[in-house]
Design an enzyme around this catalytic site. Structure first.
Site, PDB file in Angstrom:
ATOM      1  N   HIS A  18      78.528 150.654  -4.208  1.00 28.20           N
ATOM      2  CA  HIS A  18      78.770 149.675  -3.162  1.00 28.20           C
ATOM      3  C   HIS A  18      80.058 149.966  -2.394  1.00 28.20           C
ATOM      4  CE1 HIS A  18      75.934 146.881  -5.550  1.00 28.20           C
ATOM      5  NE2 HIS A  18      75.278 147.591  -4.656  1.00 28.20           N
ATOM      6  N   HIS A  41      64.922 150.923  -3.304  1.00 30.88           N
ATOM      7  CA  HIS A  41      64.810 150.259  -4.606  1.00 30.88           C
ATOM      8  C   HIS A  41      65.694 149.012  -4.554  1.00 30.88           C
ATOM      9  CE1 HIS A  41      63.645 154.427  -5.403  1.00 30.88           C
ATOM     10  NE2 HIS A  41      63.005 154.005  -6.470  1.00 30.88           N
ATOM     11  N   SER A 104      72.829 145.782  -2.895  1.00 26.82           N
ATOM     12  CA  SER A 104      72.873 146.558  -1.654  1.00 26.82           C
ATOM     13  C   SER A 104      72.172 145.850  -0.493  1.00 26.82           C
ATOM     14  CB  SER A 104      72.271 147.943  -1.882  1.00 26.82           C
ATOM     15  OG  SER A 104      72.958 148.624  -2.912  1.00 26.82           O
ATOM     16  N   GLU A 122      60.745 146.875  -2.672  1.00 27.41           N
ATOM     17  CA  GLU A 122      60.837 146.512  -4.088  1.00 27.41           C
ATOM     18  C   GLU A 122      59.418 146.310  -4.627  1.00 27.41           C
ATOM     19  OE1 GLU A 122      61.459 146.057  -7.692  1.00 27.41           O
ATOM     20  OE2 GLU A 122      63.218 146.466  -6.439  1.00 27.41           O
ATOM     21  N   ASP A 168      68.100 154.628  -4.781  1.00 30.04           N
ATOM     22  CA  ASP A 168      68.729 154.542  -6.107  1.00 30.04           C
ATOM     23  C   ASP A 168      67.691 154.112  -7.160  1.00 30.04           C
ATOM     24  OD1 ASP A 168      68.575 152.020  -4.991  1.00 30.04           O
ATOM     25  OD2 ASP A 168      70.348 151.274  -6.011  1.00 30.04           O
TER      26      ASP A 168
END
Length: 286
Positions: A18, A41, A104, A122, A168
């Protein structure tokens, strides 16, 4: 789909990811042209540190907790501190008042201007539903329930072409590094002007080095490697650190990250072998 980020939220890997992400977003906002963001993700986007899963995992205590315990964190990491303060108005120097941690997607949402766009991906059904509650209702944002690798094929290149993709994965599968390497190269071929930030865990440093060098030989654009080890990366059953591989990073990002990375080492790297890496995997052409 067994991985649930709530158990790991705010750990050292999140902090590094981050801090770097906020610098990437700041660089995009520095120019008036609109941009498009993609999080492959996304998770649930926003986390309550008092939640049962987060408390049981407890990894945030040695991550964001260790950073904010230092009253100098606000000065050393101004972008990160500002984001945390925005989400936690009662936050004080030293860490008191921290209740919520931004994923994020939340950080990306705060960076959007009127003409900018964000795609969140997602696959987990419950997490996707929670993501819609936490981040949904914003006309600039599209939320997708689909496989991340399929989404990288289907959503790139975006419109507008200028932008950033954050990747990620959970790295649950044994061949995840090889799979994500192929996906990264394919994403770059489809979107050669795009910035791509790939987060990766470091358990055994030697295998990660070999993977990164193989990618460089396969035709990456200018690519910056940013890593933070909290201990020597010789125990393959432990998360000893993490890194980000940044394709087409903004100008002078390597210089801008020197101070924040050195500071994170002082707060998070408390075991023998702790170290940082900030170097070009593929150097820009002069």
């Amino acid at each position: 789909m067994n991985y649930r980020h709530a158990y790991h939220v705010g750990n050292h890997g999140d902090v590094l990811k981050h801090v770097v992400l906020l610098h990437l977003l700041e660089a995009l906002r520095a120019k008036p042209a609109p941009f498009h963001l993609l999080d492959s993700h996304a998770g649930i986007g926003l986390y309550d540190l008092a939640a049962d899963a987060t408390q049981r995992g407890g990894e945030y205590r040695l991550g964001i907790g260790a950073v904010l315990a230092d009253p100098q964190a606000a000065t050393a990491l101004p972008l990160y501190w500002a984001a945390l303060k925005q989400l936690n108005p009662a936050l004080e120097l030293g860490g008191a008042g921290l209740r919520h941690y931004p994923g994020s997607p939340w950080l990306m949402q705060q960076a959007l201007r009127e003409a900018d766009r964000l795609a969140l991906v997602e696959l987990h059904p419950e997490d996707n539903e929670t993501l819609r509650i936490n981040i949904g209702g914003d006309a600039r944002i599209g939320i997708h329930r689909r496989d991340a690798y399929e989404a990288l094929r289907g959503l790139l290149p975006p419109t507008p072409r200028r932008g950033l993709a954050l990747i990620d994965p959970a790295y649950e599968q044994r061949d995840e590094f090889e799979r994500i390497g192929r996906a990264l190269l394919a994403a770059h071929r489809r979107w050669p002007v795009g910035q791509i930030a790939l987060w990766y865990p470091i358990k055994d440093a030697g295998s990660v080095d070999a993977w990164a060098k193989a990618l460089a030989r396969d035709g990456l654009p200018p690519s910056l490697r940013v890593e933070l080890l909290i201990r020597a990366a010789t125990a393959p059953d432990r998360l000893n650190g993490s890194g980000l591989l940044l394709l087409n990073p903004p100008w002078r990002l390597d210089q801008q990250l020197k101070g924040p990375l050195a500071y994170l080492l002082t707060r998070l790297g408390r075991e023998p072998g702790a170290a940082t890496r900030l170097e070009w995997l593929v150097r820009p052409k002069d």
